[in-house]
Scaffold this active site. Structure first.
Site, short mmCIF file in Angstrom:
data_model
loop_
_atom_site.label_atom_id
_atom_site.label_comp_id
_atom_site.label_asym_id
_atom_site.label_seq_id
_atom_site.Cartn_x
_atom_site.Cartn_y
_atom_site.Cartn_z
N SER B 133 7.54 -0.14 -1.81
CA SER B 133 6.62 0.73 -1.07
C SER B 133 6.86 2.20 -1.35
O SER B 133 7.99 2.63 -1.59
CB SER B 133 6.78 0.50 0.43
OG SER B 133 6.60 -0.85 0.73
N GLU B 248 9.44 -13.62 -1.10
CA GLU B 248 9.77 -12.81 0.07
C GLU B 248 8.97 -13.31 1.27
O GLU B 248 9.51 -13.50 2.36
CB GLU B 248 9.44 -11.34 -0.20
CG GLU B 248 9.69 -10.46 1.02
CD GLU B 248 9.43 -8.98 0.78
OE1 GLU B 248 8.83 -8.64 -0.27
OE2 GLU B 248 9.82 -8.17 1.64
C1 LIG Z 1 11.39 -3.30 8.71
C2 LIG Z 1 10.70 -3.05 7.42
C3 LIG Z 1 11.38 -3.24 6.24
C4 LIG Z 1 10.78 -2.97 5.02
N1 LIG Z 1 11.52 -3.12 3.89
C5 LIG Z 1 10.99 -2.73 2.71
C6 LIG Z 1 11.79 -2.74 1.54
O1 LIG Z 1 12.96 -3.09 1.57
N2 LIG Z 1 11.24 -2.36 0.39
C7 LIG Z 1 9.94 -1.96 0.31
O2 LIG Z 1 9.50 -1.63 -0.77
N3 LIG Z 1 9.15 -1.94 1.40
C8 LIG Z 1 9.65 -2.32 2.60
N4 LIG Z 1 8.86 -2.25 3.72
C9 LIG Z 1 7.51 -1.71 3.61
C10 LIG Z 1 6.38 -2.69 3.87
O3 LIG Z 1 6.20 -3.56 2.79
C11 LIG Z 1 5.12 -1.87 4.17
O4 LIG Z 1 5.34 -1.21 5.39
C12 LIG Z 1 3.89 -2.72 4.26
O5 LIG Z 1 3.52 -3.20 3.01
C13 LIG Z 1 2.70 -1.97 4.88
O6 LIG Z 1 2.46 -0.74 4.29
P1 LIG Z 1 2.30 0.58 5.18
O7 LIG Z 1 3.47 0.65 6.06
O8 LIG Z 1 2.05 1.70 4.25
O9 LIG Z 1 1.04 0.32 6.09
P2 LIG Z 1 -0.50 0.57 5.70
O10 LIG Z 1 -0.79 -0.08 4.42
O11 LIG Z 1 -0.81 2.00 5.84
O12 LIG Z 1 -1.21 -0.25 6.85
C14 LIG Z 1 -1.56 0.27 8.14
C15 LIG Z 1 -2.45 -0.75 8.86
O13 LIG Z 1 -3.67 -0.91 8.12
C16 LIG Z 1 -3.89 -2.25 7.84
N5 LIG Z 1 -4.56 -2.40 6.56
C17 LIG Z 1 -4.22 -1.88 5.37
N6 LIG Z 1 -5.04 -2.28 4.40
C18 LIG Z 1 -5.93 -3.12 4.98
C19 LIG Z 1 -7.04 -3.86 4.51
N7 LIG Z 1 -7.37 -3.89 3.23
N8 LIG Z 1 -7.72 -4.60 5.41
C20 LIG Z 1 -7.38 -4.61 6.72
N9 LIG Z 1 -6.36 -3.94 7.22
C21 LIG Z 1 -5.64 -3.17 6.36
C22 LIG Z 1 -2.50 -2.87 7.80
O14 LIG Z 1 -2.55 -4.26 7.98
C23 LIG Z 1 -1.81 -2.14 8.91
O15 LIG Z 1 -2.14 -2.76 10.12
C24 LIG Z 1 9.44 -2.53 4.96
C25 LIG Z 1 8.73 -2.36 6.15
C26 LIG Z 1 9.33 -2.62 7.37
C27 LIG Z 1 8.56 -2.40 8.61
#
Ligand SMILES: Cc1cc2nc3c(=O)[nH]c(=O)nc-3n(C[C@H](O)[C@H](O)[C@H](O)COP(=O)(O)OP(=O)(O)OC[C@H]3O[C@@H](n4cnc5c(N)ncnc54)[C@H](O)[C@@H]3O)c2cc1C
Lengths: 378, 393
Positions: B133, B248
């Protein structure tokens, strides 16, 4: 847990082919609209015999195909998909289970081959009130000499209106609410004192209210040990519950598939309605629920094949989940079909009606939730 | 060896070799052994247990022996798990290497990479983190911008990752980088591995709502990554990234099933008691517990079914999205119920009796389950598109 092997995949595929050909949903409409006197087709039932389904839980020595509960479930699921009406569950699943497990040599010899050959329809009379509750059995069987006299009422006896024989749960001792003192009898439906009222259900399927007035049962008509019939009844019901849960998987699965097809076909706002994410996500959620249900149905049937005495927990989990999932699937189906979903012209409403009946039959979600919990001591 | 003999021998070996301290119920996160260069064992027992299990390859029972695994079949692995559960044995080692990188390397790594990295994962010597991410690339992961320029015998990596769990504790990172900025977004990504001590790598922890278990912002400033650390082909990293994600997701989803977690019925019985018929005395809680338990059964059965189907060659593929979605949503529900059961006890954050808010922190942590590894909405989108084939999904 298992994956379906080739034989079972073949069984499922041939069941699908047979039922879509011989008993599509239009067949249920025909039975309904002509007020068919049996409520099912005897030709279809004989066809099921040729497919080996009437003997699906019966050993080969008694003319059965002995495919086991996993096989039974595959067939039931396909029956759910086409809403096929037949005495399969009452006769080939429940009566066959009761007889095979606890019938006397004579009862087995007489009735198991008859079931296998589609020559006998046998209904199970358990429920008395508006809710399934086997322990509450009150219909009385009083011993007089070597025989019994039966008095009481049964309701929701599926296929009771066409049954040649009835397996009736009766109380020989104790009070309603107790597991002890329940006995099963296999008696001729034409016996003096039996009156049968046919009931056509919301799902266009048939059951009966049956009155027993001083009905005579010989000692040899008892199925299993007198007074100790509860476990036998449970095993019989559990086979039926697993079967109906599988049917519900089919009902839910088919109405879902039809819904997904509609999402790809109906246009509004210049788009297929399936392009709307609000609907996509609800559809995907239902798909996930169906997958979970499929696993529970399969594991219940694997457990029944292994040891029916210990399968109760898995069966209740499956029947509980089936009730929840089928309700979700058909409600969402009607909603996503919009106004069309409310019309009798398309089939979705038929699935919704069948779904309602299957939820009640052999214990609703609350009944099985309670069982599941009690089996785990909470 | 027959499965019965295997069970017998496994049982005996575990009885002799699993130290008493490793048979106590795990308190979850604080008792997990993650391994790595800087790992401090919480006890001698934890250390011995890891060494003994690793020596048999049983930290990764189904990996091939030549890469540090146990070479067990699916059936044998199941027996091992059952026998471990029977004596309450803890898992000797958990890691991103086991759950995610290992399966990807087994599939896409070259022989040298497998030989180099897999045994160290199996022995718990190297701890990995996941650099996927970025601030601008979450659900839309393929829009990631961290770039890797080809400098002859190395890549020069610049950019930023975020939410990198345990980046500050990890030894190495598996990382998605953009190697072709001109190509369509899915076709310009590569999958690289590098040491977190490489000059130019820095991390900054972010505090979670659950307090502990920090994850990090990770910065790359002219980081030199040797060419041999590219996994698979250049610009074909997305395939590997997706493959790894299915692993994963399956493992996050499986976390929602019953195995090895706090028992909901036990907690409820302890808190509210039973009536004279043996039913939980609080009907509202009982209802929630039953639903969660049955769904837990269903999930477990589905995990098992998918495994059996995969083995029988009946395609499973994007169905891991279902496990991820159902499992994580279930886990969140379970923890809501734990909190209801606990009442005001569950609100304790700093106190001896709550071991500093273990339950409250776990409850908060579960909220991330439906975000990490792809959100629930993204999972539903995958099902809608890849399984249901809905238009425009
Ligand atoms: C505890 C924790 C550990 C993590 N560990 C890692 C790690 O080790 N390495 C790593 O790389 N990442 C990690 N992550 C990151 C994680 O993969 C991302 O947080 C996740 O993919 C969501 O991205 P975002 O946070 O940018 O949310 P966003 O993508 O901004 O999403 C925000 C909201 O919009 C919704 N949304 C987005 N797109 C759509 C769509 N097309 N249709 C409908 N709804 C949508 C989402 O479902 C969410 O509800 C971790 C996250 C957490 C919380």
């Amino acid at each position: 847990m298992i994956a379906l092997d080739e034989d079972r995949i073949m069984l499922r595929d041939s069941a699908r082919e047979f039922l879509t050909d011989k008993s599509p949903v239009s067949e249920l409409r025909r039975l309904r609209d002509t007020r068919d006197q049996d409520g099912f087709s005897r030709d279809l039932w004989r066809g099921m015999k040729d497919m080996g389904w009437t003997g699906i839980l019966i050993d080969e020595a008694n003319g059965g195909s002995d495919f086991g509960h996993v096989g039974m479930a595959l067939v039931c699921e396909e029956m759910g998909r086409t809403l096929a009406a037949s005495p399969f569950l009452s006769t080939a699943v429940m009566a066959a289970t009761a007889l095979r497990r606890s019938g006397s040599e004579e009862q087995k010899k007489k009735w198991l081959p008859a079931i296998s050959e589609a020559k006998a329809i046998i209904a199970l009379a358990v429920d008395e009130g508006r809710k399934h509750n086997p322990e509450a059995t009150a219909l009385k069987a009083e011993m007089s000499g070597n025989a019994f006299r039966l008095n009481g009422d049964k309701s929701f006896v599926v296929d009771g209106h066409v049954a040649d024989q009835i397996i009736v749960a009766a109380r020989t001792e104790g009070d309603p609410g107790k597991k002890e003192g329940i006995s099963l009898f296999l008696i001729d439906s034409k016996s003096p004192g039996i009156s049968i009222e046919r009931v056509i259900g919301v799902d266009s399927r048939n059951n009966a209210r049956i009155k027993f007035e001083n009905v005579h049962a010989a000692g040899t008509d008892a199925l299993g040990e007198v007074g100790k019939g509860y476990q036998l009844l449970e095993n019989t019901l559990n086979a039926g519950r697993a079967g109906i849960a599988a049917e519900m998987l089919g009902v839910a699965g088919e109405s879902f598939d039809r819904t997904v097809a509609y999402l790809k076909e109906r246009k509004q706002f210049g788009k297929f309605i399936g392009e709307f994410q609000a609907l996509q996500h609800r559809a995907a959620h239902i798909f996930g629920e169906l997958e979970l249900l499929r696993s529970l149905v399969l594991s219940a049937c694997v457990a029944l094949d292994k040891n029916p005495d210990t399968a109760g927990l898995s069966v209740s989990a499956a029947k509980f989940k089936a009730a929840e999932v089928v309700k979700l699937a058909v409600s969402e189906a009607v909603q996503m079909f919009g106004g069309m979903g409310m019309t009798d012209e398309i089939d979705i409403g038929l699935f919704m009606k069948r779904a309602r009946a299957t939820q009640e039959f052999l214990g609703d979600a609350g009944f099985h939730a309670d069982r599941f919990a009690l089996a785990q001591k909470f | 060896m027959s499965l019965d003999t295997f069970r017998q021998e496994t049982r005996e070996w575990l009885a002799q070799n699993c130290p008493p301290g490793m048979r106590k119920p795990s308190r979850g996160e604080p008792d997990i052994c993650w391994g790595g260069r800087n790992w401090k064992f919480e006890s001698e027992d934890q250390k011995i247990w890891l060494e003994r299990m690793a020596a048999r390859g049983w930290t990764v029972p189904m990996w091939p022996k030549e890469y540090g695994g146990g070479g067990l079949s699916r059936e044998e692995e199941k027996i091992l798990r059952e026998e471990m559960r029977a004596i309450g044995a803890r898992s000797p080692l958990e890691s991103f290497g086991i759950w995610m990188l290992g399966p990807a390397l087994l599939q896409f790594g070259n022989e040298a990479q497998k030989k180099e990295h897999l045994p160290k994962i199996a022995r718990g010597e190297i701890r990995w983190c996941q650099g996927y991410s970025e601030p601008g690339a979450g659900s839309d992961l393929a829009s990631l911008q961290t770039k890797a320029e080809d400098k002859g015998d190395y890549f020069l990596v610049n950019g930023q990752k975020i939410w990198t769990s345990y980046a500050d504790k990890a030894d190495w990172i598996f990382c998605l980088v953009r190697t072709d900025p001109a190509a369509p977004k899915h076709s310009g990504i590569s999958f690289v591995l590098f040491d977190m001590t490489t000059p130019g790598v820095s991390t900054k922890p972010i505090l979670l709502i659950s307090g502990k278990s920090p994850f990090c912002e990770t910065f790359f400033d002219d980081v030199k990554v040797p060419k041999e650390n590219l996994v698979g082909n250049l610009n074909e990293g997305w395939t590997i990234a997706k493959y790894l994600l299915t692993h994963e997701r399956a493992s996050i989803g499986a976390g929602g099933s019953l195995a090895g977690l706090r028992s909901l019925p036990a907690a409820a019985i302890k808190a509210v008691g039973r009536d004279q018929n043996g039913r939980l005395a609080d009907a509202f809680i009982r209802n929630d517990v039953i639903r969660a338990e049955i769904d837990g059964y269903a999930l477990l059965a589905t995990v098992e079914r998918y495994k059996a189907e995969a083995k029988a060659g009946q395609g499973v593929g994007s169905k891991s999205a279902i496990l991820k979605y159902a499992g994580t949503e279930l886990n969140k529900r379970r923890y809501e119920t734990f909190m209801t059961i606990a009442g005001s006890d569950g609100l304790e954050w700093e106190s001896e009796r709550s071991e500093d808010g273990t339950l409250a922190r776990e409850w908060l942590r579960t909220k991330a389950n439906s975000i990490e590894g792809g959100t629930s909405e993204v999972m539903l989108g995958i099902v809608a598109k890849q399984i249901l084939k809905l238009p425009g999904a």
